[in-house]
Design a protein around this motif. Sequence first.
Motif, PDB file in Angstrom:
ATOM      1  N   ASP A   1       0.827  -1.203   0.000  1.00  0.00           N
ATOM      2  CA  ASP A   1       0.000   0.000   0.000  1.00  0.00           C
ATOM      3  C   ASP A   1       0.862   1.253   0.000  1.00  0.00           C
ATOM      4  O   ASP A   1       1.999   1.250   0.471  1.00  0.00           O
ATOM      5  CB  ASP A   1      -0.900   0.012   1.232  1.00  0.00           C
ATOM      6  CG  ASP A   1      -1.996  -1.037   1.150  1.00  0.00           C
ATOM      7  OD1 ASP A   1      -2.231  -1.549   0.044  1.00  0.00           O
ATOM      8  OD2 ASP A   1      -2.602  -1.340   2.188  1.00  0.00           O
TER       9      ASP A   1
ATOM     10  N   SER B   1       0.856   2.828   5.124  1.00  0.00           N
ATOM     11  CA  SER B   1       0.709   1.761   6.111  1.00  0.00           C
ATOM     12  C   SER B   1       0.605   2.403   7.491  1.00  0.00           C
ATOM     13  O   SER B   1       1.297   3.374   7.787  1.00  0.00           O
ATOM     14  CB  SER B   1       1.906   0.801   6.080  1.00  0.00           C
ATOM     15  OG  SER B   1       2.016   0.172   4.831  1.00  0.00           O
TER      16      SER B   1
ATOM     17  N   ASN C   1      -5.230   6.750  -0.607  1.00  0.00           N
ATOM     18  CA  ASN C   1      -5.017   5.551   0.204  1.00  0.00           C
ATOM     19  C   ASN C   1      -5.183   5.866   1.691  1.00  0.00           C
ATOM     20  O   ASN C   1      -5.759   5.077   2.453  1.00  0.00           O
ATOM     21  CB  ASN C   1      -3.635   4.972  -0.078  1.00  0.00           C
ATOM     22  CG  ASN C   1      -3.463   3.554   0.421  1.00  0.00           C
ATOM     23  OD1 ASN C   1      -2.398   3.152   0.881  1.00  0.00           O
ATOM     24  ND2 ASN C   1      -4.513   2.746   0.332  1.00  0.00           N
TER      25      ASN C   1
ATOM     26  N   LYS D   1      -8.077   4.304   4.274  1.00  0.00           N
ATOM     27  CA  LYS D   1      -7.782   3.640   5.551  1.00  0.00           C
ATOM     28  C   LYS D   1      -8.482   4.345   6.713  1.00  0.00           C
ATOM     29  O   LYS D   1      -8.987   3.697   7.639  1.00  0.00           O
ATOM     30  CB  LYS D   1      -6.266   3.589   5.770  1.00  0.00           C
ATOM     31  CG  LYS D   1      -5.550   2.616   4.838  1.00  0.00           C
ATOM     32  CD  LYS D   1      -4.075   2.550   5.138  1.00  0.00           C
ATOM     33  CE  LYS D   1      -3.365   1.593   4.184  1.00  0.00           C
ATOM     34  NZ  LYS D   1      -3.825   0.201   4.349  1.00  0.00           N
TER      35      LYS D   1
END
Length: 229
Positions: A3, A6, A30, A34
Amino acid sequence: MSDAVSIKGTRHGLLILVDQERDFEEIKQNLYKKMEAARGFFKGAKFAFYQEPVENEQRRVLEEICLQYGLIHQPEIKAKVDSTTAAGPAVEKQAANQPEQMQQAAAKTKSDTLLVKRSLRSGQQINYPGHVVVLGDIHAGAEVVAYGNVLVMGCCRGVVHAGANGDRNARVVAHRLSPAQLRIGTSIACAPPDAQTQANYPEIAYLSDDGQIIVESYNSSRPAGRHTT
């Protein structure tokens, strides 16, 4: 492919690792993804970026995303982790492409426990270099990865990996143990055939000498266990 972002748990708070080789728009989306998947779960948690974009405006945008979801920015967390792991700049240099090496370094320090004071919903993940205690359920679609033991005070129906750094002595204990996938060390098992008939008592999962995952009553007076591999 790993990814673009993280999120790693440490005893000091959350570390957010950013792959600086990715396009910034991909990094931003991203991170949004999350945060949204864990909506409310990270609220009040302290965080720092382990790597972050060089440009000030990009750093500000990523920080604002985290603040929108209730996180608290504390840049000193990174220095504390570096000091704890005694790895310093070496960890930072490697983490951009191999963030798991940072976790391995942290695992060499004194083992500690992460207390999760809620249930984990589908899409939520915990990745911690120590023991993890969940004061609730691990629902299907949620995942817990721990270097040590995993204790679930409720039902466990998600994915659980104890001893993720290769510890064969790690254990998984739950009030009702019916995970979609169970891993201990390097051994892996899917839900056993009798998982639909849930035991109404705590169970423990551990590795036998030959590497099979065995699940049995947490009451030591029950000698019979069920093999899941």
